[in-house]
Motif scaffolding. Structure first.
Motif, short mmCIF file in Angstrom:
data_model
loop_
_atom_site.label_atom_id
_atom_site.label_comp_id
_atom_site.label_asym_id
_atom_site.label_seq_id
_atom_site.Cartn_x
_atom_site.Cartn_y
_atom_site.Cartn_z
N LEU A 27 9.75 -12.27 -10.16
CA LEU A 27 9.23 -13.62 -9.85
C LEU A 27 7.79 -13.79 -10.32
O LEU A 27 7.30 -14.91 -10.40
CB LEU A 27 9.30 -13.88 -8.34
N GLY A 28 7.08 -12.68 -10.58
CA GLY A 28 5.70 -12.81 -11.04
C GLY A 28 4.89 -11.56 -10.73
O GLY A 28 5.44 -10.54 -10.31
N ASP A 29 3.58 -11.67 -10.95
CA ASP A 29 2.66 -10.58 -10.61
C ASP A 29 2.29 -10.71 -9.14
O ASP A 29 2.30 -11.80 -8.58
CB ASP A 29 1.40 -10.67 -11.48
N VAL A 30 1.94 -9.57 -8.55
CA VAL A 30 1.71 -9.55 -7.10
C VAL A 30 0.30 -9.07 -6.76
O VAL A 30 -0.19 -8.09 -7.34
CB VAL A 30 2.73 -8.61 -6.42
N VAL A 31 -0.34 -9.77 -5.83
CA VAL A 31 -1.56 -9.26 -5.22
C VAL A 31 -1.26 -9.05 -3.75
O VAL A 31 -0.87 -9.99 -3.04
CB VAL A 31 -2.74 -10.25 -5.34
N MET A 32 -1.39 -7.80 -3.29
CA MET A 32 -1.20 -7.51 -1.87
C MET A 32 -2.57 -7.42 -1.21
O MET A 32 -3.42 -6.66 -1.67
CB MET A 32 -0.46 -6.18 -1.67
N PHE A 33 -2.76 -8.19 -0.14
CA PHE A 33 -4.04 -8.21 0.56
C PHE A 33 -3.84 -7.72 1.99
O PHE A 33 -2.82 -8.00 2.61
CB PHE A 33 -4.57 -9.65 0.57
N ASP A 34 -4.80 -6.99 2.51
CA ASP A 34 -4.78 -6.60 3.92
C ASP A 34 -6.21 -6.25 4.33
O ASP A 34 -7.06 -6.00 3.49
CB ASP A 34 -3.87 -5.38 4.15
N ILE A 35 -6.47 -6.26 5.64
CA ILE A 35 -7.80 -5.81 6.09
C ILE A 35 -7.86 -4.29 6.16
O ILE A 35 -8.94 -3.72 6.17
CB ILE A 35 -8.21 -6.42 7.46
N VAL A 36 -6.70 -3.65 6.26
CA VAL A 36 -6.70 -2.18 6.33
C VAL A 36 -6.90 -1.64 4.91
O VAL A 36 -6.18 -2.03 3.98
CB VAL A 36 -5.36 -1.66 6.91
N GLU A 37 -7.88 -0.77 4.76
CA GLU A 37 -8.16 -0.23 3.42
C GLU A 37 -7.13 0.82 3.04
O GLU A 37 -6.77 1.66 3.85
CB GLU A 37 -9.56 0.36 3.38
N GLY A 38 -6.67 0.75 1.80
CA GLY A 38 -5.74 1.77 1.29
C GLY A 38 -4.29 1.34 1.36
O GLY A 38 -3.52 1.64 0.45
N VAL A 39 -3.91 0.62 2.40
CA VAL A 39 -2.49 0.26 2.55
C VAL A 39 -1.99 -0.66 1.43
O VAL A 39 -1.00 -0.34 0.76
CB VAL A 39 -2.18 -0.32 3.96
N PRO A 40 -2.68 -1.79 1.15
CA PRO A 40 -2.17 -2.62 0.05
C PRO A 40 -2.25 -1.90 -1.29
O PRO A 40 -1.35 -2.03 -2.13
CB PRO A 40 -3.08 -3.86 0.07
#
Ligand code: TXD
Length: 319
Positions: A27-40
């Protein structure tokens, strides 16, 4: 043609599944965002490393910075805290309201043209808060619940009748909560409404009532089994169906939490109703006539949502 950019705000159980599905469906390119560092960062790298095997091309990026959302075509919001056993969706309200305010500001700044799908619970109140805090046009901000609730209903019915899930369509209205309204007379197997199937001896009214109840408690059933979180495969698949209808202008008719301004007699609230999703976002609200028990159920559900929205207004009067 440039690839679409899909921002996933919240990279937990649903966020990770969403990223994987976006890849598998190209479906496209993905940006994963989270406040926890390292997980996304870790999840997006893991999914990217599956792409040569599964055969998809997509840039997968993990981030802790809102800037990376820049120019996203679709934002899917799962940020917040999920339900634990014994906790109601409403208990989550005050924690997740603050999260919606932060996320809304981030989307307004970096992705004001996006189509936004909110998944965070309590859904109908959180999508309202997200629209208010982002100030995006209401037809570009929707909540995911009805697609999931009706998928549960469809699955249980297909299982009951021993027929393909593809031939079962179901209709669930109202808020995402115990007061949701599965509409039996609009639910069909290959076009045959459920009340006719009862007459034909395929099932009994008692069994249908049990299935309706199981659908209403579908989320809690899974929470009680998992013990450490809530459902994520089916919720992710549901939001992907909505995103796909927008990105490919499919104009699917899907039950979503949509902003009502007078339809169904409801104003300034998000409630689950059937809508057409196309490249303009919510292109049409399908207003069916409700009577008897269905109307009663819908009105009760609206009151439940109104209570949550009022609670939000009390906590955050500026919204
Ligand atoms: O039908 C529906 N709408 C739903 C809703 C069906 C199932 C689950 N539903 C709700 O979705 C559930 O009650 C939660 O509110 C959301 C997300 O569920 P998920 O299972 O993905 O929860 P996780 O795994 O806890 O992920 C949430 C992530 C986690 O990684 C947190 O670190 C992150 O959200 N989080 C944030 N990200 C960004 N910004 C902020 N402020 C933030 N706070 C937490």
């Amino acid at each position: 043609m440039a690839r679409n950019k899909i921002a996933l705000i919240g990279s937990g159980q649903i966020g990770g599944t969403l990223a994987h599905l976006v890849g598998l469906k190209e479906l496209g390119d993905v940006v994963m965002f989270d406040i926890v560092e390292g997980v996304p960062q870790g999840k997006s790298l893991d999914i990217a490393q599956s792409s040569p095997i599964s055969g998809f091309d997509a840039v997968m990026k993990g981030t802790n910075s809102y800037e990376a959302l820049d120019g996203a075509d679709v934002c899917i919001v799962t940020a917040g805290v999920p339900r634990k056993p014994g906790m109601s969706r409403d208990d989550l309200l005050s924690i997740n309201l603050k999260v919606m305010e932060q996320v809304g500001a981030g989307i307004a700044k970096y992705a004001p043209d996006a189509f936004v799908i909110c998944i965070t619970n309590p859904l109908d109140a959180m999508v309202w808060a997200l629209q208010k805090s982002s100030k995006l046009p209401a037809k570009k901000v929707v909540g995911m619940a009805g697609v999931l609730d009706s998928a549960r209903f469809r699955y249980f019915l297909a299982d009951e009748f021993n027929v393909s899930v593809e031939d079962v369509s179901a209709f669930v209205l109202g808020g995402h909560g115990d007061s949701m309204v599965p509409l039996v007379r609009y639910s069909t197997v290959a076009g045959i409404p459920l009340p006719d199937l009862v007459k034909m001896g395929w099932t009994s009214q008692g069994r249908i009532d049990e299935i309706v109840n199981r659908t209403r408690n579908g989320g809690a059933e899974i929470v009680n089994l998992l013990k450490t979180g809530s459902a994520f495969y089916a919720p992710a698949a549901s939001a992907i169906a909505m995103a796909e209808s927008y990105l490919r202008d499919k104009k699917r008719v899907l039950p979503c939490a949509a902003y009502l301004s007078g339809e169904y007699g409801v104003k300034d609230m998000y409630v689950g109703v059937p809508v057409v999703i196309g490249s303009k976002g919510v292109e049409r609200i399908v207003e069916i006539e409700l009577s008897g028990k269905d109307r009663e159920g819908f009105d009760k559900s609206v009151v439940a949502v109104q209570t949550l929205v009022d609670a939000c207004k009390k906590i955050a009067p500026d919204l």
